[in-house]
Write an enzyme that holds these catalytic residues in place. Sequence first.
Site, mmCIF file in Angstrom:
data_model
loop_
_atom_site.group_PDB
_atom_site.id
_atom_site.type_symbol
_atom_site.label_atom_id
_atom_site.label_comp_id
_atom_site.label_asym_id
_atom_site.label_seq_id
_atom_site.Cartn_x
_atom_site.Cartn_y
_atom_site.Cartn_z
ATOM 1 N N ARG A 143 46.753 -2.119 14.984
ATOM 2 C CA ARG A 143 46.202 -2.116 13.623
ATOM 3 C C ARG A 143 45.476 -0.819 13.292
ATOM 4 O O ARG A 143 44.457 -0.813 12.603
ATOM 5 C CB ARG A 143 45.258 -3.308 13.408
ATOM 6 C CG ARG A 143 45.867 -4.656 13.669
ATOM 7 C CD ARG A 143 47.058 -4.950 12.766
ATOM 8 N NE ARG A 143 47.647 -6.234 13.126
ATOM 9 C CZ ARG A 143 48.638 -6.364 14.009
ATOM 10 N NH1 ARG A 143 49.176 -5.300 14.588
ATOM 11 N NH2 ARG A 143 49.111 -7.554 14.313
ATOM 12 N N SER A 145 44.438 -12.407 8.242
ATOM 13 C CA SER A 145 43.481 -12.464 9.356
ATOM 14 C C SER A 145 42.351 -11.480 9.068
ATOM 15 O O SER A 145 42.575 -10.280 8.980
ATOM 16 C CB SER A 145 44.176 -12.114 10.668
ATOM 17 O OG SER A 145 45.161 -13.060 10.977
ATOM 18 N N GLU A 172 39.500 -6.523 9.594
ATOM 19 C CA GLU A 172 40.779 -5.840 9.421
ATOM 20 C C GLU A 172 40.961 -5.318 8.003
ATOM 21 O O GLU A 172 41.473 -4.216 7.815
ATOM 22 C CB GLU A 172 41.918 -6.787 9.791
ATOM 23 C CG GLU A 172 43.286 -6.133 9.736
ATOM 24 C CD GLU A 172 44.377 -7.023 10.294
ATOM 25 O OE1 GLU A 172 45.527 -6.889 9.863
ATOM 26 O OE2 GLU A 172 44.083 -7.845 11.180
#
Length: 404
Positions: A192, A284, A396
């Site tokens: 990520r 998420s 995130e």
Amino acid sequence: MEQFDSCAYFPPPSDTSPVNAVASNRQHNPHSKTLRDWTTLGVGGVARDLIRATTEDEIVETIREADDADTPVLVLGGGSNLVISDNPFDGVVVHDTRAIEDVTHDTGCGGVVVTVSAGYEWDQFVALAVQNGWMGLEALSGIPGTVGAAPVQNIGAYGHEVSSVLASIRVYDRLEKRRRTLFLSDLELGYRTSILKRSTTEPLLSDGRTWGPTGRWVVLEVEFQMHHASLSSPIGYSELARRLDTTIGERLDARVVRDAVLDLRRAKSMVLDDNNRNTYSAGSFFTNPIIPEAEAAKLPAEAPRFPARATAARGSAPDETVMEPGVVKTSAAWLINHAGFERGYRVHADAAASLSTDHVLALTNRGEATTDDIAALARTVRDGVMDKWGIELVPEPVCVGWKL
């Protein structure tokens, strides 16, 4: 006698029926300047200016003019990875409306090379790839957002990341004020992360400057390289393997794998559905923590532990076989759940934000939540995990106009 060119030939997909895409955004009012209307979470204030750009030149010139005037810039894709303050955004929001794909190479030996505009809806592209027998994207089905956002986050799901099919990206470099190409080995892709994402906060990447919600390099188009195959990439995730009644490493019909991935995501309310409040989220919210092995040893034996794939060094392509030594990746969902936060948790009974009733990693807007409501829930969960396990959860999504 004419020679047969085996590289020029490859069999067409046996199934030529259309592959339908699922929703990649929740932008029902293209004329609105209120940013909650442009995000899957449904929060955000009014933008001073919102430009729906139809050409690359319009995108570049708008950003260049804003930078010259020291005006904040937010480049908006599908709005699925943004948590925007409810305060007015005193800057320019640039929405890339282009949906262009261009196959630049297509042979039996070299596979297909396709260049896709940044504004192209992500699952629309995945559906196109599966329909045409381009291997490698089927496990990434159903992820909301746009093609341009994919390399920024190095999006991934069910054992696969977009880095496996990336070749290069064309960007507008805001520091050098020019368009340029960045190759896979330039991007420092990891879990990520990429230099694109890091440039929003790391001044060393931009001669001491930071850029705010949109980083130094604005993605204009992405080049993918994929093999021709009716079968999927090897199954790389145990949950998906169980769903398919197969084993890790096996390859199945790509359409079957896509359908299974979408079923799994729907079961977790991770496919956009306007009738399901659990899908009013940014996906998420916290990444899975990567922690030293010594810290992982303090967790209960049943806590998930996975090898952490190494972030590619500058000048190197990502290698899924290379792991980061001395660290372990654990599950943010497990930490949250075992810190006392159940599905549907709210900070108080009447709170307008809650954890999803299907998946504790998603923070959801139950109808009229504000950014402050989302922030209060995120802080409560983050602090609860820190108090219980001594591990800091990292968000995130990109937080615009506020900090966790």
